[in-house]
Write an enzyme that holds these catalytic residues in place. Structure first.
Site, PDB file in Angstrom:
ATOM      1  N   ASN A  97     -43.881  -2.320 -10.882  1.00 43.89           N
ATOM      2  CA  ASN A  97     -43.863  -2.434 -12.339  1.00 43.89           C
ATOM      3  C   ASN A  97     -42.531  -1.955 -12.907  1.00 43.89           C
ATOM      4  O   ASN A  97     -41.943  -0.992 -12.426  1.00 43.89           O
ATOM      5  CB  ASN A  97     -45.047  -1.696 -12.969  1.00 43.89           C
ATOM      6  CG  ASN A  97     -45.196  -0.248 -12.528  1.00 43.89           C
ATOM      7  OD1 ASN A  97     -44.925   0.105 -11.386  1.00 43.89           O
ATOM      8  ND2 ASN A  97     -45.646   0.613 -13.424  1.00 43.89           N
ATOM      9  N   GLN A  98     -42.065  -2.682 -13.920  1.00 41.72           N
ATOM     10  CA  GLN A  98     -40.787  -2.386 -14.566  1.00 41.72           C
ATOM     11  C   GLN A  98     -41.040  -2.248 -16.067  1.00 41.72           C
ATOM     12  O   GLN A  98     -41.376  -3.231 -16.737  1.00 41.72           O
ATOM     13  CB  GLN A  98     -39.774  -3.503 -14.309  1.00 41.72           C
ATOM     14  CG  GLN A  98     -39.591  -3.897 -12.848  1.00 41.72           C
ATOM     15  CD  GLN A  98     -38.800  -2.885 -12.043  1.00 41.72           C
ATOM     16  OE1 GLN A  98     -37.831  -2.323 -12.537  1.00 41.72           O
ATOM     17  NE2 GLN A  98     -39.206  -2.646 -10.810  1.00 41.72           N
ATOM     18  N   GLU A  99     -40.893  -1.036 -16.579  1.00 39.87           N
ATOM     19  CA  GLU A  99     -41.088  -0.762 -18.006  1.00 39.87           C
ATOM     20  C   GLU A  99     -39.727  -0.468 -18.640  1.00 39.87           C
ATOM     21  O   GLU A  99     -38.807   0.014 -17.964  1.00 39.87           O
ATOM     22  CB  GLU A  99     -42.012   0.440 -18.190  1.00 39.87           C
ATOM     23  CG  GLU A  99     -43.380   0.271 -17.539  1.00 39.87           C
ATOM     24  CD  GLU A  99     -44.158   1.573 -17.432  1.00 39.87           C
ATOM     25  OE1 GLU A  99     -45.291   1.534 -16.920  1.00 39.87           O
ATOM     26  OE2 GLU A  99     -43.624   2.634 -17.848  1.00 39.87           O
ATOM     27  N   HIS A 110     -45.230  -6.542 -14.729  1.00 42.39           N
ATOM     28  CA  HIS A 110     -46.266  -5.949 -13.888  1.00 42.39           C
ATOM     29  C   HIS A 110     -45.886  -6.119 -12.416  1.00 42.39           C
ATOM     30  O   HIS A 110     -45.107  -6.997 -12.061  1.00 42.39           O
ATOM     31  CB  HIS A 110     -47.612  -6.614 -14.170  1.00 42.39           C
ATOM     32  CG  HIS A 110     -48.132  -6.375 -15.558  1.00 42.39           C
ATOM     33  ND1 HIS A 110     -49.418  -5.964 -15.815  1.00 42.39           N
ATOM     34  CD2 HIS A 110     -47.536  -6.493 -16.778  1.00 42.39           C
ATOM     35  CE1 HIS A 110     -49.605  -5.838 -17.121  1.00 42.39           C
ATOM     36  NE2 HIS A 110     -48.467  -6.156 -17.724  1.00 42.39           N
ATOM     37  N   GLU A 112     -47.436  -7.243  -9.733  1.00 39.14           N
ATOM     38  CA  GLU A 112     -47.713  -8.538  -9.112  1.00 39.14           C
ATOM     39  C   GLU A 112     -46.744  -9.601  -9.622  1.00 39.14           C
ATOM     40  O   GLU A 112     -46.263 -10.434  -8.848  1.00 39.14           O
ATOM     41  CB  GLU A 112     -49.161  -8.962  -9.390  1.00 39.14           C
ATOM     42  CG  GLU A 112     -50.202  -8.076  -8.727  1.00 39.14           C
ATOM     43  CD  GLU A 112     -50.657  -6.919  -9.600  1.00 39.14           C
ATOM     44  OE1 GLU A 112     -51.803  -6.485  -9.441  1.00 39.14           O
ATOM     45  OE2 GLU A 112     -49.863  -6.435 -10.452  1.00 39.14           O
ATOM     46  N   CYS A 137     -54.819  -6.015 -12.901  1.00 39.48           N
ATOM     47  CA  CYS A 137     -55.329  -6.073 -14.275  1.00 39.48           C
ATOM     48  C   CYS A 137     -55.571  -7.536 -14.651  1.00 39.48           C
ATOM     49  O   CYS A 137     -55.161  -8.463 -13.947  1.00 39.48           O
ATOM     50  CB  CYS A 137     -54.342  -5.416 -15.237  1.00 39.48           C
ATOM     51  SG  CYS A 137     -52.807  -6.346 -15.466  1.00 39.48           S
TER      52      CYS A 137
END
Length: 299
Positions: A97-99, A110, A112, A137
């Site tokens: 995940n990259q925020e 996300h 995936e 999710c």
């Protein structure tokens, strides 16, 4: 705000090696070091590790997931998710995940999505399995439903393996409901006129491989990363919101190529004129994540 540095990744991997202290983890981390932290394992390496440690591909994938999670960027959640997309070629593509702090949550990638985009940009033809450390999710289930292998895709978790995507997404709505036959990872047939310098031309060529059957707003982004050009492309979704934008795709690919410490000097976006545009979202992310002005070309 900057992308996570290579030293931060190395620190996470060192911590994981100390915590796990077992041969498989140490061997994979050593291999990543040898390949300059490119977050993937070629099919021959996968076969080698499976034989060396007497593991199935899925068991090896589960062993890789905590390592993939070390590539996460989580200034908001501080919760790292790792994923491994297994290609039909036999290669493993890591994802995490990259925020992005200081910008809308909708810009998040996300895990995936990260692994799938990584595989797509690397030239993989299809994904057979998705291995992830947390239950996917709803957003990711819908994103995976766009794949050309959606009806056969297998999902594997530490506590549950060999379930199909359809078991996670019952009575799914997807591209077939909108009469889309040529889906994500299928060859696209888009022709755009070439123009501009080498970076712009690379962006246009990448946009010709984008996937936007619902809006026709095909787009791509190219980053000038030192002497290299790294591209990302738009991946649209039948449910619209799970679509992955091209700048996120490019930043994610940069990370998994082991180039997060190499400065980006230019960022170019090419987008086909259509009923919608991702220019403003991409402009905001370019300024926030890279401190650069987005060079934008509509074709």
């Amino acid at each position: 705000m900057t992308m996570p540095t290579l030293s931060a990744l190395q620190h996470r991997l060192a911590q994981l090696a100390e915590q796990k202290n077992e041969p498989l983890t140490l061997a994979i981390i050593e291999q990543l070091k040898q390949q300059s932290y490119q977050g993937a394992l070629s099919a021959p390496l996968v076969q080698q590790f499976c034989q060396q440690f007497s593991l199935s591909k899925i068991e090896l994938g589960l062993g890789c997931v905590p390592i993939a999670a070390c590539y996460a960027l989580t200034p908001v959640s501080h919760f790292c998710v790792g994923a491994v997309a297994i290609g039909l070629s036999g290669s493993f593509y890591f994802g995490a995940n990259q925020e992005f702090a200081g910008i809308a949550m909708q810009q998040t990638v996300h895990a995936e999505q990260s692994a799938i985009s990584h595989a797509w940009l690397a030239g993989e033809g299809a994904i057979s399995d998705m291995v992830v450390n947390c239950t996917p999710c709803g957003h990711c289930r819908q994103f995976m439903n766009e794949l050309n292998t959606a009806t056969t895709l297998q999902i594997h978790l530490p506590h549950r393996q060999h379930n199909t995507l359809q078991q996670y997404l019952i009575d799914a709505f997807g591209p077939k409901d909108l009469n889309i036959a040529n889906v994500l990872f299928d060859q696209q047939h888009i022709v755009l006129p070439l123009q501009g310098d080498a970076l712009v031309q690379a962006t246009i060529k990448e946009a010709q491989q984008a996937y936007a059957p619902y809006s026709q707003a095909v787009s791509a982004v190219a980053l000038q990363v030192g002497e290299q050009i790294i591209c990302g492309r738009y991946a649209e979704n039948a449910a619209f919101n799970p679509s992955l934008l091209p700048l996120q795709s490019a930043l994610n690919y940069r990370r998994f190529l082991g180039l997060s410490d190499v400065a980006v000097s230019r960022v170019v976006m090419v987008e086909k004129r259509a009923v919608l545009s991702h220019y403003h979202m991409s402009k905001a992310l370019a300024e926030t994540a890279l401190g650069l002005t987005l060079e934008y070309i509509a074709v």
